[in-house]
Design an enzyme around this catalytic site. Structure first.
Site, short mmCIF file in Angstrom:
data_model
loop_
_atom_site.label_atom_id
_atom_site.label_comp_id
_atom_site.label_asym_id
_atom_site.label_seq_id
_atom_site.Cartn_x
_atom_site.Cartn_y
_atom_site.Cartn_z
N HIS A 82 0.85 -1.20 0.00
CA HIS A 82 0.00 0.00 0.00
C HIS A 82 0.88 1.25 0.00
O HIS A 82 1.82 1.35 0.79
CB HIS A 82 -0.89 0.04 1.24
CG HIS A 82 -2.03 -0.93 1.18
ND1 HIS A 82 -3.03 -0.96 2.11
CD2 HIS A 82 -2.32 -1.91 0.30
CE1 HIS A 82 -3.90 -1.91 1.80
NE2 HIS A 82 -3.48 -2.51 0.70
N TYR B 223 -8.75 5.13 8.16
CA TYR B 223 -8.77 5.50 9.58
C TYR B 223 -9.83 6.59 9.73
O TYR B 223 -9.67 7.67 9.17
CB TYR B 223 -7.42 6.06 10.02
CG TYR B 223 -6.32 5.03 10.14
CD1 TYR B 223 -5.63 4.57 9.01
CD2 TYR B 223 -5.96 4.52 11.40
CE1 TYR B 223 -4.61 3.63 9.14
CE2 TYR B 223 -4.94 3.58 11.52
CZ TYR B 223 -4.27 3.14 10.39
OH TYR B 223 -3.27 2.21 10.51
N TYR C 88 4.67 6.58 10.00
CA TYR C 88 3.85 5.40 9.71
C TYR C 88 4.64 4.37 8.91
O TYR C 88 4.58 3.16 9.18
CB TYR C 88 2.61 5.85 8.93
CG TYR C 88 1.51 4.83 8.82
CD1 TYR C 88 0.45 4.81 9.71
CD2 TYR C 88 1.52 3.88 7.79
CE1 TYR C 88 -0.57 3.87 9.60
CE2 TYR C 88 0.50 2.94 7.68
CZ TYR C 88 -0.53 2.94 8.59
OH TYR C 88 -1.55 2.01 8.48
N PRO D 23 -2.73 0.19 19.27
CA PRO D 23 -2.51 -0.30 17.89
C PRO D 23 -2.71 0.73 16.79
O PRO D 23 -2.42 0.43 15.62
CB PRO D 23 -3.55 -1.42 17.76
CG PRO D 23 -4.60 -1.10 18.76
CD PRO D 23 -3.93 -0.41 19.89
N LYS E 143 2.38 -0.21 15.21
CA LYS E 143 3.82 -0.27 15.49
C LYS E 143 4.29 -1.50 16.26
O LYS E 143 5.48 -1.82 16.27
CB LYS E 143 4.25 0.98 16.27
CG LYS E 143 4.22 2.26 15.45
CD LYS E 143 5.29 2.25 14.39
CE LYS E 143 5.11 3.33 13.37
NZ LYS E 143 5.41 2.94 12.01
#
Ligand code: FAD
Ligand code: DHB
Length: 397
Positions: free
Chosen positions: A76, A206, A389, A297, A301
């Site tokens: 992604h 998200y 990220y 979460p 990570k």
């Protein structure tokens, strides 16, 4: 009767940290034993993380574990951030000069690792009990355990690695008063489901919604994984399948987009906590992964940190045991903790920005929305999210 044996490194826990450490040590010619209190089937089926940083993927490839991940993993190049009823795309490749992430489930990494360890003839003992560490103040600590058949074992080691997760026993073997704990609780949990339905999105969504956070992720082109913010200590019995889909549909909705539903094959609630124990070492006992630190979460990570820890630990143990050179072992805890604290901040920040407070106040709500508008509006802010990220610190092997 007790059976005595020797191994250069004793490893407690056959999660991703313990298994990968054993694999990396073997590549450097160091033998280890892995002891695990659960069954192999349980370890391979335990649903957990799914998102790998680019550096984690590159490391797994470099050490010969990339075969199935490269065939089945989903690469992604960004995520969607949704709030105030609108969905925005963050393009990681553009923001970070080409970085990306891969969806490949922790269950699959664990299966790949167990297969590789057993094929190499490694000693991996499942379903052990009464694991313990003694003689820590000598140069040869002893790992004790009872195997599945009931035989007691004492393994004399040059070093022991506590890779036994947050509820493991190794952290408690460090001398009282040595460990400093920094932690933060959150007033919510995540309800996670696996569903047999193709993902309704090409990249992860998200979503901050006034009824709570929701995340749409995936496992394969046929299997979706979704999460909902629920109250801390929520009872799973209050969430029949229809209620879960209704709530996901509400929290993820934007005009012109539809969430496909399907049979739910797995459902669980996980609490959320930030926790960092330091130092991660006492003499020849080293902690790695969730045994030393956990993060909520939202930043994806936990698994990536566990893999980073053991990459450093394998190098440190190699210098210590092969060249009697203690520098990397002495630097191990501080080196890990720099990465751990960056991930701890990022995970806390993502969590605080995206979840709704059980007792919301206008000040907190407006701060969250302002921060979200800033992230999607400012290239500098978007880059901060993207580089954390996808993995801020390089991982070297
Ligand atoms: P673990 O995977 O916990 O492995 C530790 C192993 O040690 C286990 O197999 C355990 O059975 C074994 N063990 C424990 N005690 C003993 C003992 N006394 N003797 C022998 N063996 C022992 N991270 C994300 O990034 N995204 C997510 O969505 C996500 N979801 C999660 C959901 C849950 C319910 C949990 C608990 C964690 C989740 N994580 C997630 C975090 C991520 O899965 C962990 O960071 C990762 O598993 C850490 O790997 P580890 O090897 O350090 O620990
Ligand atoms: C997944 C879990 C996360 O917590 C996250 O931030 C991204 C992905 C997952 O399970 O796929």
């Amino acid at each position: 009767m007790t059976s005595s044996s020797r191994a250069q490194v004793g490893i407690v826990g056959a999660g991703p940290a313990g298994l990968l450490l054993s694999h990396l040590l073997a590549l450097r010619g160091i033998d280890s034993i892995v002891v695990e209190n659960r069954s192999r089937a349980y370890c391979e089926a335990r649903q957990r993380a799914g998102l790998l940083e680019a550096g984690t993927v590159e490391l797994l490839r470099a050490v010969g574990l990339g075969g199935r991940m490269d065939a089945e993993g989903l690469e992604h190049g960004g995520i969607y951030l949704q709030f105030a009823g609108e969905r925005h795309h963050l393009d990681f490749r553009d923001l970070t000069g080409g970085r990306w992430v891969t969806i490949y489930a922790q269950t699959e990494i664990v299966k790949d690792l167990i297969e590789a360890r057993l094929a190499a003839g490694a000693r991996v003992e499942f379903e052990v009990s009464d694991t313990g560490v003694t003689d820590l103040d000598a140069d040869q600590p002893v790992l004790g355990f009872t195997d599945a058949a009931g035989t007691r074992h004492e393994v004399t080691c040059d070093a022991i690695a506590g890779c036994d997760g947050f509820h493991g026993i190794c952290r408690d073997f460090l001398p009282p008063g040595l460990i400093r704990v920094a932690e933060r609780g959150y007033p919510y949990s995540w309800l996670g489901i696996l569903a047999t339905v193709p993902p309704s999105t090409d990249e992860l969504i998200y979503s901050r919604h006034e009824d709570g956070f929701a995340l749409h992720t995936m496992r394969t082109p046929q299997v979706s994984r979704l999460y909902l913010q629920v109250p801390a200590d929520e009872d799973l019995a209050r969430w029949p399948d229809d209620r879960i889909w209704d709530e996901l549909r509400r929290r993820l909705s934007v005009p012109g987009w539809e969430l496909k539903d399907g049979p739910i094959t797995e459902k669980a609630i996980s609490p959320m906590r930030s926790f960092v124990a330091s130092p991660m070492r006492y003499r020849r006992l080293f902690l790695a992964g969730d045994a030393a630190h956990i993060v909520p979460p939202t930043g994806a990570k936990g698994l990536n940190l566990a893999i980073a820890d053991v990459t450093l630990l394998a190098a440190a143990l190699t210098s210590l045991l092969r060249e009697a050179s203690p520098e990397l072992a002495d630097a191990y805890s501080d080196s890990c903790l720099r990465r751990v604290w960056r991930a701890t901040h990022f995970s806390w920040w993502m969590t605080s920005m995206l979840h709704t407070d059980p007792h919301p106040d206008p000040f907190g709500t407006e701060l969250q929305l302002s921060q979200l508008r800033y992230v999607v509006g400012s290239r500098a802010a978007a880059t901060t999210l993207a580089e954390n990220y996808t993995g801020y610190f390089p991982l070297r092997w």
